[in-house]
Design a protein around this motif. Structure first.
Motif, PDB file in Angstrom:
ATOM      1  N   HIS A 130      54.397  47.878  41.156  1.00 21.34           N
ATOM      2  CA  HIS A 130      52.927  46.821  40.952  1.00 21.34           C
ATOM      3  C   HIS A 130      52.788  46.223  39.765  1.00 21.34           C
ATOM      4  O   HIS A 130      52.172  45.068  39.664  1.00 21.34           O
ATOM      5  CB  HIS A 130      51.774  47.988  41.198  1.00 21.34           C
ATOM      6  CG  HIS A 130      50.183  47.473  41.062  1.00 21.34           C
ATOM      7  ND1 HIS A 130      49.696  47.867  40.096  1.00 21.34           N
ATOM      8  CD2 HIS A 130      49.547  46.702  41.873  1.00 21.34           C
ATOM      9  CE1 HIS A 130      48.476  47.216  39.986  1.00 21.34           C
ATOM     10  NE2 HIS A 130      48.608  46.651  41.368  1.00 21.34           N
ATOM     11  N   ALA A 190      48.293  41.782  43.333  1.00 20.21           N
ATOM     12  CA  ALA A 190      48.601  43.193  44.093  1.00 20.21           C
ATOM     13  C   ALA A 190      47.749  44.195  43.783  1.00 20.21           C
ATOM     14  O   ALA A 190      47.389  44.273  42.743  1.00 20.21           O
ATOM     15  CB  ALA A 190      50.047  43.450  44.150  1.00 20.21           C
ATOM     16  N   ASP A 191      46.950  44.588  45.010  1.00 20.04           N
ATOM     17  CA  ASP A 191      46.580  45.661  44.771  1.00 20.04           C
ATOM     18  C   ASP A 191      46.920  47.062  44.506  1.00 20.04           C
ATOM     19  O   ASP A 191      48.508  47.150  44.727  1.00 20.04           O
ATOM     20  CB  ASP A 191      45.535  46.068  46.066  1.00 20.04           C
ATOM     21  CG  ASP A 191      44.145  45.076  46.051  1.00 20.04           C
ATOM     22  OD1 ASP A 191      43.805  44.723  45.319  1.00 20.04           O
ATOM     23  OD2 ASP A 191      43.948  44.911  47.105  1.00 20.04           O
ATOM     24  N   LYS A 192      46.337  48.063  43.854  1.00 20.75           N
ATOM     25  CA  LYS A 192      47.247  49.345  43.652  1.00 20.75           C
ATOM     26  C   LYS A 192      47.792  49.965  44.360  1.00 20.75           C
ATOM     27  O   LYS A 192      47.274  49.848  45.722  1.00 20.75           O
ATOM     28  CB  LYS A 192      45.885  50.336  42.824  1.00 20.75           C
ATOM     29  CG  LYS A 192      45.776  49.800  41.385  1.00 20.75           C
ATOM     30  CD  LYS A 192      44.468  50.727  40.936  1.00 20.75           C
ATOM     31  CE  LYS A 192      45.330  52.018  40.522  1.00 20.75           C
ATOM     32  NZ  LYS A 192      44.376  53.044  40.160  1.00 20.75           N
ATOM     33  N   PRO A 193      49.011  50.460  44.352  1.00 21.13           N
ATOM     34  CA  PRO A 193      49.653  51.335  45.476  1.00 21.13           C
ATOM     35  C   PRO A 193      49.015  52.354  45.953  1.00 21.13           C
ATOM     36  O   PRO A 193      48.485  53.065  45.084  1.00 21.13           O
ATOM     37  CB  PRO A 193      50.953  51.516  45.063  1.00 21.13           C
ATOM     38  CG  PRO A 193      50.906  51.220  43.384  1.00 21.13           C
ATOM     39  CD  PRO A 193      49.677  50.482  43.184  1.00 21.13           C
ATOM     40  N   ALA A 206      48.501  43.026  38.710  1.00 18.95           N
ATOM     41  CA  ALA A 206      47.316  43.419  39.149  1.00 18.95           C
ATOM     42  C   ALA A 206      46.468  42.247  39.858  1.00 18.95           C
ATOM     43  O   ALA A 206      45.490  42.510  40.593  1.00 18.95           O
ATOM     44  CB  ALA A 206      46.533  44.186  38.364  1.00 18.95           C
ATOM     45  N   MET A 255      49.889  47.278  48.637  1.00 18.24           N
ATOM     46  CA  MET A 255      50.978  48.127  48.698  1.00 18.24           C
ATOM     47  C   MET A 255      50.700  49.478  48.976  1.00 18.24           C
ATOM     48  O   MET A 255      49.633  50.048  48.828  1.00 18.24           O
ATOM     49  CB  MET A 255      51.161  47.982  47.082  1.00 18.24           C
ATOM     50  CG  MET A 255      51.817  46.884  46.531  1.00 18.24           C
ATOM     51  SD  MET A 255      52.216  46.773  44.777  1.00 18.24           S
ATOM     52  CE  MET A 255      53.648  47.626  44.755  1.00 18.24           C
ATOM     53  N   LYS A 300      54.277  52.221  41.722  1.00 17.51           N
ATOM     54  CA  LYS A 300      53.591  51.850  40.265  1.00 17.51           C
ATOM     55  C   LYS A 300      54.511  50.900  39.462  1.00 17.51           C
ATOM     56  O   LYS A 300      53.711  50.010  39.037  1.00 17.51           O
ATOM     57  CB  LYS A 300      52.936  53.105  39.686  1.00 17.51           C
ATOM     58  CG  LYS A 300      52.125  53.927  40.402  1.00 17.51           C
ATOM     59  CD  LYS A 300      51.735  55.269  39.682  1.00 17.51           C
ATOM     60  CE  LYS A 300      50.660  55.026  38.535  1.00 17.51           C
ATOM     61  NZ  LYS A 300      50.337  56.347  37.932  1.00 17.51           N
TER      62      LYS A 300
END
Length: 184
Positions: free
Chosen positions: A23, A31-34, A28, A6, A20
């Motif tokens: 996300h 998906a990795d943190k934006p 989590a 992201m 966020k």
């Protein structure tokens, strides 16, 4: 990479906020943190086969960056470093922000500019979104009667943001996860 990447560009922090929230909806675990594109190198984006990209709108539908009036580096500067890699095999969903009352004649038009870059590099673009509930004169980001990605108007329709994000996440999540399953 066995997660969804992201990435976003932002000026005022609103695109970051939306990323966020998205996300959190995707989870989590998948998906990795934006991450802001002004803080990464191209290799960091290229390691993902499934991506969610977010952009604010600036100028007359320009790719956001210093030449469009942004005060800090954004997508424009990232794309200079990015070059022209072959993105075949990558699946990308995009969201864009805009203000339909203030910029009714060019609502969320920066989304299409960024969309065309990634589509032109061979990525499979997913996540189009209906025009229902929006009021504007023109948006370059409309193709075949739909936005090319999710459009958020946090300024005048913030009350719909969470609902739109949830519906869009439900739409794109299984398609993005297909790319993760191929890798696994």
């Amino acid at each position: 990479m066995n997660k969804i990447g992201m990435f976003f560009g932002t000026e005022t922090g609103t695109t970051r906020l939306v990323a966020k929230k998205l996300h959190k909806l995707l989870g989590a675990d998948i998906a990795d943190k934006p991450v802001n594109v002004n803080r990464i190198q191209p290799e960091e984006l290229l390691q993902y086969d499934a991506l969610v990209l977010g952009t604010p709108s600036y100028g007359e539908g320009d790719i956001p960056g210093l030449s469009a009036g942004c005060l800090e580096r954004n997508w424009e500067e990232f794309l200079v470093q990015f070059g022209s890699p072959d993105l075949s095999g990558k699946r990308i969903a995009m969201f864009g922000l805009g203000a339909q009352e203030r910029y009714s004649e060019r609502f969320a038009s920066s989304l299409i500019a960024l969309y065309k870059v990634f589509e032109g590099l061979g990525a499979e673009m997913i996540g189009d979104w209906p025009l229902d509930g929006y009021t504007f004169e023109h948006s370059a980001s409309v193709q075949d009667g739909r936005f090319v990605g999710l459009v958020i108007d946090q300024r005048t329709q913030g009350m719909y943001t969470d609902e739109r994000l949830a519906a869009w996440a439900a739409q794109v999540k299984p398609l993005l996860m297909e790319k993760l399953a191929v890798e696994a």
